[in-house]
Design a protein around this motif. Structure first.
Motif, PDB file in Angstrom:
ATOM      1  N   ALA A 292      60.561 146.734  27.897  1.00 21.07           N
ATOM      2  CA  ALA A 292      60.366 145.360  28.031  1.00 21.07           C
ATOM      3  C   ALA A 292      60.458 144.677  29.117  1.00 21.07           C
ATOM      4  CB  ALA A 292      61.332 144.722  26.776  1.00 21.07           C
ATOM      5  N   ILE A 293      59.761 143.725  29.551  1.00 22.34           N
ATOM      6  CA  ILE A 293      60.359 143.047  30.519  1.00 22.34           C
ATOM      7  C   ILE A 293      60.825 141.495  30.310  1.00 22.34           C
ATOM      8  CG2 ILE A 293      59.058 141.786  32.672  1.00 22.34           C
ATOM      9  CD1 ILE A 293      58.937 144.942  32.828  1.00 22.34           C
ATOM     10  N   SER A 294      61.786 141.328  31.169  1.00 25.67           N
ATOM     11  CA  SER A 294      62.559 139.979  30.976  1.00 25.67           C
ATOM     12  C   SER A 294      62.471 139.056  32.296  1.00 25.67           C
ATOM     13  CB  SER A 294      63.872 139.949  30.984  1.00 25.67           C
ATOM     14  OG  SER A 294      64.796 140.734  32.001  1.00 25.67           O
ATOM     15  N   CYS A 295      62.318 137.735  32.223  1.00 28.64           N
ATOM     16  CA  CYS A 295      62.155 136.948  33.322  1.00 28.64           C
ATOM     17  C   CYS A 295      63.042 135.771  33.058  1.00 28.64           C
ATOM     18  CB  CYS A 295      60.762 136.654  33.664  1.00 28.64           C
ATOM     19  SG  CYS A 295      60.569 135.664  35.092  1.00 28.64           S
ATOM     20  N   TYR A 296      63.905 135.194  33.864  1.00 30.35           N
ATOM     21  CA  TYR A 296      64.712 133.941  33.802  1.00 30.35           C
ATOM     22  C   TYR A 296      64.870 133.316  35.165  1.00 30.35           C
ATOM     23  CZ  TYR A 296      68.716 136.809  33.061  1.00 30.35           C
ATOM     24  OH  TYR A 296      69.639 137.992  33.340  1.00 30.35           O
ATOM     25  N   PRO A 297      64.005 132.804  35.848  1.00 32.34           N
ATOM     26  CA  PRO A 297      64.048 132.273  37.174  1.00 32.34           C
ATOM     27  C   PRO A 297      65.062 131.160  37.349  1.00 32.34           C
ATOM     28  CG  PRO A 297      61.765 132.252  36.255  1.00 32.34           C
ATOM     29  CD  PRO A 297      62.686 132.471  35.233  1.00 32.34           C
ATOM     30  N   ASN A 298      65.597 130.755  38.458  1.00 38.55           N
ATOM     31  CA  ASN A 298      65.869 129.388  38.861  1.00 38.55           C
ATOM     32  C   ASN A 298      64.961 128.269  38.664  1.00 38.55           C
ATOM     33  OD1 ASN A 298      68.440 130.528  39.798  1.00 38.55           O
ATOM     34  ND2 ASN A 298      67.995 130.614  41.743  1.00 38.55           N
ATOM     35  N   ALA A 299      65.385 127.243  38.259  1.00 37.95           N
ATOM     36  CA  ALA A 299      64.609 126.115  38.181  1.00 37.95           C
ATOM     37  C   ALA A 299      64.228 125.561  39.400  1.00 37.95           C
ATOM     38  CB  ALA A 299      65.319 124.927  37.485  1.00 37.95           C
ATOM     39  N   GLY A 300      63.405 126.534  40.318  1.00 33.82           N
ATOM     40  CA  GLY A 300      62.894 126.025  41.843  1.00 33.82           C
ATOM     41  C   GLY A 300      63.960 126.207  42.527  1.00 33.82           C
ATOM     42  N   LEU A 301      63.992 125.444  43.732  1.00 32.45           N
ATOM     43  CA  LEU A 301      65.031 125.604  44.836  1.00 32.45           C
ATOM     44  C   LEU A 301      66.080 124.419  44.655  1.00 32.45           C
ATOM     45  CD1 LEU A 301      62.373 125.867  47.769  1.00 32.45           C
ATOM     46  CD2 LEU A 301      63.697 127.764  46.632  1.00 32.45           C
ATOM     47  N   PRO A 302      67.248 124.787  45.200  1.00 36.42           N
ATOM     48  CA  PRO A 302      68.387 123.931  45.199  1.00 36.42           C
ATOM     49  C   PRO A 302      68.147 122.538  45.795  1.00 36.42           C
ATOM     50  CG  PRO A 302      69.172 125.882  45.935  1.00 36.42           C
ATOM     51  CD  PRO A 302      67.602 126.166  46.187  1.00 36.42           C
ATOM     52  N   ASN A 303      68.215 121.438  45.236  1.00 40.43           N
ATOM     53  CA  ASN A 303      68.430 120.298  45.583  1.00 40.43           C
ATOM     54  C   ASN A 303      69.389 119.471  45.128  1.00 40.43           C
ATOM     55  OD1 ASN A 303      67.542 117.634  46.084  1.00 40.43           O
ATOM     56  ND2 ASN A 303      65.628 117.610  44.863  1.00 40.43           N
ATOM     57  N   PRO A 304      70.563 118.907  46.157  1.00 41.49           N
ATOM     58  CA  PRO A 304      71.550 118.322  45.738  1.00 41.49           C
ATOM     59  C   PRO A 304      71.372 117.017  45.073  1.00 41.49           C
ATOM     60  CG  PRO A 304      71.438 118.363  48.034  1.00 41.49           C
ATOM     61  CD  PRO A 304      70.394 119.416  47.571  1.00 41.49           C
ATOM     62  N   LEU A 305      70.295 116.387  45.401  1.00 42.02           N
ATOM     63  CA  LEU A 305      69.937 114.936  44.734  1.00 42.02           C
ATOM     64  C   LEU A 305      69.280 115.256  43.308  1.00 42.02           C
ATOM     65  CD1 LEU A 305      67.980 113.535  47.952  1.00 42.02           C
ATOM     66  CD2 LEU A 305      70.634 113.392  47.428  1.00 42.02           C
ATOM     67  N   SER A 306      69.272 116.178  42.726  1.00 45.19           N
ATOM     68  CA  SER A 306      68.587 116.420  41.535  1.00 45.19           C
ATOM     69  C   SER A 306      69.708 116.486  40.506  1.00 45.19           C
ATOM     70  CB  SER A 306      67.883 117.744  41.288  1.00 45.19           C
ATOM     71  OG  SER A 306      67.668 118.108  39.935  1.00 45.19           O
ATOM     72  N   LEU A 307      69.724 115.915  39.209  1.00 47.95           N
ATOM     73  CA  LEU A 307      70.868 115.955  38.397  1.00 47.95           C
ATOM     74  C   LEU A 307      71.319 117.383  37.895  1.00 47.95           C
ATOM     75  CD1 LEU A 307      72.144 114.343  36.233  1.00 47.95           C
ATOM     76  CD2 LEU A 307      70.650 114.731  34.434  1.00 47.95           C
ATOM     77  N   THR A 308      70.368 118.350  38.122  1.00 46.53           N
ATOM     78  CA  THR A 308      70.835 119.653  37.822  1.00 46.53           C
ATOM     79  C   THR A 308      71.098 120.394  38.906  1.00 46.53           C
ATOM     80  OG1 THR A 308      68.790 120.429  37.666  1.00 46.53           O
ATOM     81  CG2 THR A 308      69.510 119.905  35.579  1.00 46.53           C
ATOM     82  N   GLY A 309      70.798 119.870  40.080  1.00 42.55           N
ATOM     83  CA  GLY A 309      71.116 120.738  41.516  1.00 42.55           C
ATOM     84  C   GLY A 309      69.821 121.651  41.926  1.00 42.55           C
ATOM     85  N   PHE A 310      68.756 121.458  40.992  1.00 45.14           N
ATOM     86  CA  PHE A 310      67.526 122.052  41.155  1.00 45.14           C
ATOM     87  C   PHE A 310      66.063 121.143  41.025  1.00 45.14           C
ATOM     88  CE2 PHE A 310      70.681 125.404  40.942  1.00 45.14           C
ATOM     89  CZ  PHE A 310      70.350 126.367  41.889  1.00 45.14           C
ATOM     90  N   ASP A 311      65.280 121.784  41.416  1.00 47.69           N
ATOM     91  CA  ASP A 311      64.130 120.754  41.707  1.00 47.69           C
ATOM     92  C   ASP A 311      63.311 120.660  40.273  1.00 47.69           C
ATOM     93  OD1 ASP A 311      63.839 119.605  44.138  1.00 47.69           O
ATOM     94  OD2 ASP A 311      62.890 121.373  45.000  1.00 47.69           O
ATOM     95  N   LEU A 312      62.990 121.931  39.665  1.00 50.64           N
ATOM     96  CA  LEU A 312      62.154 121.841  38.577  1.00 50.64           C
ATOM     97  C   LEU A 312      62.656 121.252  37.415  1.00 50.64           C
ATOM     98  CD1 LEU A 312      60.359 125.187  39.039  1.00 50.64           C
ATOM     99  CD2 LEU A 312      59.692 122.747  39.842  1.00 50.64           C
ATOM    100  N   GLY A 313      62.076 120.581  36.567  1.00 54.29           N
ATOM    101  CA  GLY A 313      62.346 119.869  35.201  1.00 54.29           C
ATOM    102  C   GLY A 313      61.893 120.768  34.043  1.00 54.29           C
ATOM    103  N   PRO A 314      62.348 120.463  32.890  1.00 54.99           N
ATOM    104  CA  PRO A 314      61.885 121.359  31.824  1.00 54.99           C
ATOM    105  C   PRO A 314      60.318 121.596  31.695  1.00 54.99           C
ATOM    106  CG  PRO A 314      63.462 119.731  31.005  1.00 54.99           C
ATOM    107  CD  PRO A 314      63.202 119.375  32.349  1.00 54.99           C
ATOM    108  N   PRO A 315      59.508 120.372  31.903  1.00 55.47           N
ATOM    109  CA  PRO A 315      58.120 120.644  31.911  1.00 55.47           C
ATOM    110  C   PRO A 315      57.665 121.754  32.682  1.00 55.47           C
ATOM    111  CG  PRO A 315      58.568 118.234  31.595  1.00 55.47           C
ATOM    112  CD  PRO A 315      59.860 119.037  32.013  1.00 55.47           C
ATOM    113  N   ASP A 316      58.187 121.681  33.985  1.00 56.95           N
ATOM    114  CA  ASP A 316      57.626 122.413  34.999  1.00 56.95           C
ATOM    115  C   ASP A 316      57.946 123.923  34.825  1.00 56.95           C
ATOM    116  OD1 ASP A 316      57.051 120.361  36.940  1.00 56.95           O
ATOM    117  OD2 ASP A 316      59.152 120.086  37.146  1.00 56.95           O
ATOM    118  N   MET A 317      59.384 124.327  34.233  1.00 56.27           N
ATOM    119  CA  MET A 317      59.381 125.803  33.857  1.00 56.27           C
ATOM    120  C   MET A 317      58.748 125.908  32.586  1.00 56.27           C
ATOM    121  SD  MET A 317      61.991 126.645  35.507  1.00 56.27           S
ATOM    122  CE  MET A 317      62.480 128.257  34.815  1.00 56.27           C
TER     123      MET A 317
END
Length: 374
Positions: A292-317
């Motif tokens: 089986a193949i798994s994949c759980y990436p970061n939500a894009g690149l780090p962004n200190p101005l983002s609420l989560t600290g990363f660029d991508l939101g739920p719709p993007d992921m």
């Protein structure tokens, strides 16, 4: 071999894409915890800052950690990870042992032997792992009973803060700060504690150094052989822009060749790259691996101005993981750094009804039972 030998997760992986949870550290930050919150009374006298030691919240803020598990489960996670990414004596020493480099010394095997032999660090590592697994077990079973859908606890085994493959000393390329046996010993304790706490699976994850992962897999095998109990193993690597493990610099195919002897239930990629850069490497792994193949990436690149600290939101992921599913690449999907329960809920919704990557897990799953009986 009859179906009785098959792990319950196999049926899910054959019929649909299983969902794994998101980022514990990212979600902890949304609770606004301060240094005093992680210390509590127990660690109030610690001489080093502890706020970045997220595993310690398992002991000092168990209600918060339980709430995070609950939220990920209610978001649709089939698999939740223990809060034990750095729960080894080696990793915990970063927060509780003075750094000899601050006094003109250096970290070396003699230093780490003292860490391995330290009763405080050993007891702390065991307690974090066992308690975290118990917390996960409680919430997984509670939500399973409420929903009628089985949930699974994955014992998270992180990559450590040291490397077996590379020297930190440019003038001494043969130097290593720690030995293979020391790393293996630390992992053995973690594995035993996770099993004692009730983990269903063992997840060797965010692998940037394949030799560290080898030590973890050897530790797992030794525990299985000595204790007479086996769990399925999940393996997940972090890769760079060229598709190589970040320190040992193995390509995706070479990495798979290095770990396939462990007969994992799944192999995959997580962390590191955002999903927009991961597709070709995931595609290569899906082509080469027969599990089986798994994949759980970061939500894009780090962004200190983002609420989560990363660029991508739920719709993007949700969109990116949906692309992976349409490509027939994945059996297990979720998110790493930057992914909150809201991200996982969006991913789960986007993948609902999507067929999983085709695979034949019979040999892999039966091997657990065969080796247990040997």
């Amino acid at each position: 071999m009859t179906n009785k030998s098959q792990h319950p997760l196999e049926k899910i992986l054959r019929s649909r894409i299983a969902i794994i949870d998101g980022a514990m550290g990212t979600t902890i930050r949304t609770y606004g915890m301060k240094e005093a919150d992680i210390r509590g009374e127990r660690f109030n006298d610690a001489t080093k800052g502890l706020l970045n030691n997220g595993d310690l919240f398992t002991l000092t803020q168990p209600q918060m950690i339980g709430d995070i598990h609950r939220r990920f489960l209610e978001a649709g996670a089939d698999i939740i990870e223990t809060n034990t990414f750095g729960a080894t004596s080696i990793a915990q020493s970063e927060f509780f042992v003075d750094d000899p480099r601050e006094h003109g010394g250096r970290k070396d095997p003699a230093f780490y032997q003292k860490v391995i032999d330290d009763s405080f660090l050993n007891n702390l590592a065991w307690e974090i792992n066992e308690q975290s697994a118990r917390q996960c077990r409680e919430w997984a079973d509670r939500v399973a009973n409420e929903t009628g859908r089985q949930r699974f606890v994955a014992g998270a085994i992180g990559p450590l803060t040291v490397s077996l493959s590379n020297s930190p000393d440019a003038e001494d390329p043969g130097f290593r700060v720690v030995t293979f046996d020391q790393v293996k010993t630390a992992y053995i304790q973690q594995v035993r504690a996770l099993i004692a706490g009730g983990a269903d699976l063992l997840l060797v994850e965010t692998i940037f150094d394949s030799l560290n992962a080898k030590a973890a897999l050897v530790a797992i095998r030794e525990v299985f052989d000595q204790d007479g109990k086996e769990l399925p193993i999940m393996i997940s690597a972090a890769v760079g822009r060229g598709g190589e493990t970040m320190i040992s610099a193995q390509t995706v195919e070479a990495f798979w060749n290095a770990v396939q002897h462990a007969k994992p239930l799944s192999v995959g990629l997580n962390c590191s790259l955002g999903p927009n850069l991961m597709y070709p490497f995931l595609e290569e792994l899906a082509e080469k691996a027969d599990v089986a193949i798994s994949c759980y990436p970061n939500a894009g690149l780090p962004n200190p101005l983002s609420l989560t600290g990363f660029d991508l939101g739920p719709p993007d992921m949700a969109r990116y993981l949906g692309d992976f599913a349409r490509g027939g690449l994945i059996n297990i999907a979720g998110g790493c750094c930057g992914n909150t329960p809201e991200h996982i809920a969006a991913i789960a919704k986007a993948l609902e009804g999507r067929p999983p990557r085709k695979l034949d897990l019979v040999c892999a799953v039966e091997s657990y039972a065969s080796e247990s009986l040997a």
